[in-house]
Design a protein around this motif. Structure first.
Motif, PDB file in Angstrom:
ATOM      1  N   GLY A 152      12.964 -60.287  -8.966  1.00 36.43           N
ATOM      2  CA  GLY A 152      13.426 -61.190  -8.693  1.00 36.43           C
ATOM      3  C   GLY A 152      15.264 -61.933  -9.709  1.00 36.43           C
ATOM      4  N   LEU A 153      15.318 -61.142 -10.940  1.00 38.94           N
ATOM      5  CA  LEU A 153      16.480 -61.333 -11.714  1.00 38.94           C
ATOM      6  C   LEU A 153      17.642 -60.140 -10.465  1.00 38.94           C
ATOM      7  CD1 LEU A 153      15.070 -62.119 -15.354  1.00 38.94           C
ATOM      8  CD2 LEU A 153      16.365 -63.433 -13.889  1.00 38.94           C
ATOM      9  N   CYS A 154      17.373 -59.496 -10.730  1.00 37.18           N
ATOM     10  CA  CYS A 154      17.926 -58.651 -10.027  1.00 37.18           C
ATOM     11  C   CYS A 154      19.276 -58.692  -9.056  1.00 37.18           C
ATOM     12  CB  CYS A 154      17.512 -56.905  -9.845  1.00 37.18           C
ATOM     13  SG  CYS A 154      16.792 -56.205 -11.110  1.00 37.18           S
ATOM     14  N   MET A 155      18.069 -59.663  -8.057  1.00 39.89           N
ATOM     15  CA  MET A 155      18.391 -59.768  -6.131  1.00 39.89           C
ATOM     16  C   MET A 155      19.147 -61.010  -6.665  1.00 39.89           C
ATOM     17  SD  MET A 155      15.682 -61.031  -3.431  1.00 39.89           S
ATOM     18  CE  MET A 155      15.164 -59.804  -3.668  1.00 39.89           C
ATOM     19  N   LEU A 156      19.902 -61.952  -7.849  1.00 43.20           N
ATOM     20  CA  LEU A 156      19.702 -62.939  -8.328  1.00 43.20           C
ATOM     21  C   LEU A 156      20.811 -62.376  -8.646  1.00 43.20           C
ATOM     22  CD1 LEU A 156      20.139 -65.735  -8.702  1.00 43.20           C
ATOM     23  CD2 LEU A 156      18.973 -66.207 -11.220  1.00 43.20           C
ATOM     24  N   LEU A 157      20.897 -62.080  -9.798  1.00 44.26           N
ATOM     25  CA  LEU A 157      21.919 -61.185 -10.193  1.00 44.26           C
ATOM     26  C   LEU A 157      23.456 -60.538  -9.444  1.00 44.26           C
ATOM     27  CD1 LEU A 157      20.885 -59.459 -13.875  1.00 44.26           C
ATOM     28  CD2 LEU A 157      21.705 -61.835 -13.544  1.00 44.26           C
ATOM     29  N   SER A 158      22.763 -60.098  -8.759  1.00 44.63           N
ATOM     30  CA  SER A 158      23.815 -59.327  -7.269  1.00 44.63           C
ATOM     31  C   SER A 158      24.454 -60.337  -6.664  1.00 44.63           C
ATOM     32  CB  SER A 158      22.544 -58.315  -6.845  1.00 44.63           C
ATOM     33  OG  SER A 158      21.722 -58.869  -5.805  1.00 44.63           O
ATOM     34  N   MET A 159      24.111 -61.352  -6.126  1.00 45.10           N
ATOM     35  CA  MET A 159      25.204 -62.315  -5.675  1.00 45.10           C
ATOM     36  C   MET A 159      25.930 -63.483  -6.585  1.00 45.10           C
ATOM     37  SD  MET A 159      21.658 -64.111  -3.397  1.00 45.10           S
ATOM     38  CE  MET A 159      20.603 -64.929  -4.227  1.00 45.10           C
ATOM     39  N   LEU A 160      25.767 -62.610  -7.680  1.00 50.30           N
ATOM     40  CA  LEU A 160      26.658 -63.864  -8.656  1.00 50.30           C
ATOM     41  C   LEU A 160      27.582 -63.139  -9.034  1.00 50.30           C
ATOM     42  CD1 LEU A 160      24.167 -64.666 -11.927  1.00 50.30           C
ATOM     43  CD2 LEU A 160      24.860 -66.258  -9.621  1.00 50.30           C
ATOM     44  N   PRO A 161      28.662 -63.452  -8.630  1.00 49.30           N
ATOM     45  CA  PRO A 161      30.648 -63.059  -8.323  1.00 49.30           C
ATOM     46  C   PRO A 161      30.772 -62.088  -9.759  1.00 49.30           C
ATOM     47  CG  PRO A 161      30.669 -65.450  -9.210  1.00 49.30           C
ATOM     48  CD  PRO A 161      29.561 -64.877  -8.539  1.00 49.30           C
ATOM     49  N   GLY A 162      31.057 -60.904 -10.458  1.00 45.35           N
ATOM     50  CA  GLY A 162      31.615 -59.955 -10.984  1.00 45.35           C
ATOM     51  C   GLY A 162      30.261 -59.855 -11.754  1.00 45.35           C
ATOM     52  N   ILE A 163      29.434 -59.665 -11.438  1.00 43.67           N
ATOM     53  CA  ILE A 163      28.289 -58.936 -11.976  1.00 43.67           C
ATOM     54  C   ILE A 163      27.147 -58.113 -11.127  1.00 43.67           C
ATOM     55  CG2 ILE A 163      25.763 -59.829 -12.740  1.00 43.67           C
ATOM     56  CD1 ILE A 163      27.299 -60.988 -14.018  1.00 43.67           C
ATOM     57  N   GLU A 164      26.985 -56.620 -12.237  1.00 42.57           N
ATOM     58  CA  GLU A 164      26.480 -55.408 -12.042  1.00 42.57           C
ATOM     59  C   GLU A 164      26.174 -55.168 -12.086  1.00 42.57           C
ATOM     60  OE1 GLU A 164      27.613 -50.485 -11.534  1.00 42.57           O
ATOM     61  OE2 GLU A 164      29.103 -52.266 -11.898  1.00 42.57           O
ATOM     62  N   VAL A 165      24.194 -54.593 -11.699  1.00 44.77           N
ATOM     63  CA  VAL A 165      23.114 -54.842 -13.061  1.00 44.77           C
ATOM     64  C   VAL A 165      22.959 -52.777 -12.863  1.00 44.77           C
ATOM     65  CG1 VAL A 165      20.630 -54.822 -12.434  1.00 44.77           C
ATOM     66  CG2 VAL A 165      21.732 -56.505 -11.363  1.00 44.77           C
ATOM     67  N   SER A 166      23.584 -53.072 -14.443  1.00 43.50           N
ATOM     68  CA  SER A 166      23.566 -51.918 -14.545  1.00 43.50           C
ATOM     69  C   SER A 166      21.681 -50.621 -14.974  1.00 43.50           C
ATOM     70  CB  SER A 166      23.276 -51.344 -15.916  1.00 43.50           C
ATOM     71  OG  SER A 166      22.992 -51.944 -16.962  1.00 43.50           O
ATOM     72  N   GLY A 167      21.043 -51.500 -14.220  1.00 39.59           N
ATOM     73  CA  GLY A 167      19.476 -50.815 -14.480  1.00 39.59           C
ATOM     74  C   GLY A 167      18.658 -52.447 -14.350  1.00 39.59           C
ATOM     75  N   THR A 168      17.200 -52.041 -14.836  1.00 43.49           N
ATOM     76  CA  THR A 168      15.676 -52.525 -15.511  1.00 43.49           C
ATOM     77  C   THR A 168      15.538 -51.953 -16.002  1.00 43.49           C
ATOM     78  OG1 THR A 168      15.078 -51.791 -13.389  1.00 43.49           O
ATOM     79  CG2 THR A 168      15.837 -53.999 -13.403  1.00 43.49           C
ATOM     80  N   ALA A 169      14.826 -52.526 -17.932  1.00 48.22           N
ATOM     81  CA  ALA A 169      13.774 -52.172 -18.435  1.00 48.22           C
ATOM     82  C   ALA A 169      12.838 -52.838 -18.400  1.00 48.22           C
ATOM     83  CB  ALA A 169      14.267 -51.591 -20.064  1.00 48.22           C
ATOM     84  N   ILE A 170      11.604 -52.069 -18.953  1.00 45.86           N
ATOM     85  CA  ILE A 170      10.185 -52.377 -18.751  1.00 45.86           C
ATOM     86  C   ILE A 170       9.242 -53.232 -19.963  1.00 45.86           C
ATOM     87  CG2 ILE A 170       9.717 -51.141 -16.752  1.00 45.86           C
ATOM     88  CD1 ILE A 170       8.466 -49.677 -18.742  1.00 45.86           C
ATOM     89  N   ASP A 171      10.390 -52.492 -20.249  1.00 43.16           N
ATOM     90  CA  ASP A 171       9.614 -53.239 -22.070  1.00 43.16           C
ATOM     91  C   ASP A 171      10.778 -52.924 -22.898  1.00 43.16           C
ATOM     92  OD1 ASP A 171       9.716 -50.392 -23.297  1.00 43.16           O
ATOM     93  OD2 ASP A 171       7.421 -50.894 -22.639  1.00 43.16           O
ATOM     94  N   GLY A 172      10.892 -53.758 -24.388  1.00 44.55           N
ATOM     95  CA  GLY A 172      11.897 -52.972 -25.568  1.00 44.55           C
ATOM     96  C   GLY A 172      12.218 -51.452 -25.926  1.00 44.55           C
ATOM     97  N   THR A 173      11.288 -51.034 -26.288  1.00 44.30           N
ATOM     98  CA  THR A 173      12.024 -49.051 -25.939  1.00 44.30           C
ATOM     99  C   THR A 173      12.943 -49.305 -24.984  1.00 44.30           C
ATOM    100  OG1 THR A 173       8.994 -49.506 -27.898  1.00 44.30           O
ATOM    101  CG2 THR A 173      11.038 -47.611 -26.774  1.00 44.30           C
ATOM    102  N   ASP A 174      12.237 -49.020 -23.952  1.00 43.38           N
ATOM    103  CA  ASP A 174      13.185 -49.134 -22.316  1.00 43.38           C
ATOM    104  C   ASP A 174      14.547 -49.909 -22.654  1.00 43.38           C
ATOM    105  OD1 ASP A 174      12.869 -47.237 -20.635  1.00 43.38           O
ATOM    106  OD2 ASP A 174      13.255 -49.283 -19.120  1.00 43.38           O
ATOM    107  N   ALA A 175      14.185 -50.832 -22.975  1.00 41.87           N
ATOM    108  CA  ALA A 175      15.628 -51.414 -23.265  1.00 41.87           C
ATOM    109  C   ALA A 175      16.534 -50.709 -24.397  1.00 41.87           C
ATOM    110  CB  ALA A 175      15.767 -53.449 -23.661  1.00 41.87           C
ATOM    111  N   VAL A 176      15.729 -50.955 -25.478  1.00 41.15           N
ATOM    112  CA  VAL A 176      16.900 -50.245 -26.201  1.00 41.15           C
ATOM    113  C   VAL A 176      17.245 -49.128 -26.049  1.00 41.15           C
ATOM    114  CG1 VAL A 176      16.822 -49.503 -29.095  1.00 41.15           C
ATOM    115  CG2 VAL A 176      15.405 -51.458 -29.099  1.00 41.15           C
ATOM    116  N   ARG A 177      16.426 -47.798 -25.414  1.00 40.81           N
ATOM    117  CA  ARG A 177      16.940 -46.773 -24.485  1.00 40.81           C
ATOM    118  C   ARG A 177      18.310 -47.080 -24.338  1.00 40.81           C
ATOM    119  NH1 ARG A 177      16.447 -43.996 -20.859  1.00 40.81           N
ATOM    120  NH2 ARG A 177      14.742 -44.736 -19.586  1.00 40.81           N
TER     121      ARG A 177
END
Length: 223
Positions: free
Chosen positions: A15-40
């Motif tokens: 849902g967030l990726c869909m929302l962000l993709s509709m906002l001007p000047g925003i590119e979704v670089s990826g998604t992380a499933i937990d904190g460890t993945d986010a840090v990596r």
């Protein structure tokens, strides 16, 4: 702005990726499933901002924020969470988050927060701002980055950036209290106790409780 979305719930990520993709000047670089993945991904992909949930398995959002800020200081973190209690808010800000929003934030508010933190400023939900001001006015030790001892009401500086609560937890660990006993003494949940211990392990670079006890005695934090 390149944004990494970190949330353990797939429906929220999508849902967030869909929302962000509709906002001007925003590119979704990826998604992380937990904190460890986010840090990596913050280290390997170097997004401009991480939109970070707090309650995630393996490594929660607070610890992930702390690691990202330490390892990749040019990557900003905006917390987007359902939890807005004082402990979660202040812990996230102490870890280095530059923005804090609840999940009822509008698309415009999310865009504003992302833009603001990328400009080097902070953006907090109005209710969070109010509680932060009230806490400081009451003389509570909030322990935010950049605060002086005079701001916190205490002249004591804890080692390695430990917060007042983390010092209290560490002292009781050195006294032999179990996780359940810590939860009872401080009137917090078992999950919160584990979160504090994870923060202590990361900040002190200890491997286990035994090394935490040794650290406490070495720094005069044990009775």
């Amino acid at each position: 702005m390149r944004v990494l979305v970190a949330d353990d719930q797939k429906v929220v990520r999508d849902g967030l990726c869909m929302l962000l993709s509709m906002l001007p000047g925003i590119e979704v670089s990826g998604t992380a499933i937990d904190g460890t993945d986010a840090v990596r991904q913050a280290v390997t992909a170097a997004p401009d901002v991480v939109l970070m949930d707090l309650k995630m398995p393996n490594c929660d959002g607070i610890e992930a924020t702390h690691r990202i800020v330490r390892q990749q200081p040019d990557v900003h973190v905006v917390v987007l969470t359902s939890f807005s209690d004082d402990e979660s808010v202040f812990a996230a800000l102490r870890a280095g988050a530059r923005g804090f929003l609840t999940k009822n934030a509008s698309a415009g508010e999310i865009l504003q927060a992302l833009s603001t933190v990328c400009a080097g400023e902070a953006q907090l939900d109005p209710s969070v701002q109010r509680r932060l001001v009230e806490a400081v006015a009451r003389g509570e030790h909030v322990g935010l980055p950049g605060a002086s001892p005079e701001d916190s009401g205490s002249g004591d500086m804890a080692p390695d950036g430990l917060t007042q609560r983390e010092v209290e937890i560490l002292t009781e660990i050195a006294a032999g209290l179990s996780n359940a006993e810590l939860a009872g003494k401080f009137r917090i949940s078992g999950a919160t106790v584990k979160s504090h211990i994870n923060h202590l392990l990361a900040k002190t670079r200890a491997r286990d409780r035994g090394q935490l006890v040794a650290y406490a005695f070495r720094h005069g934090l044990a009775a």
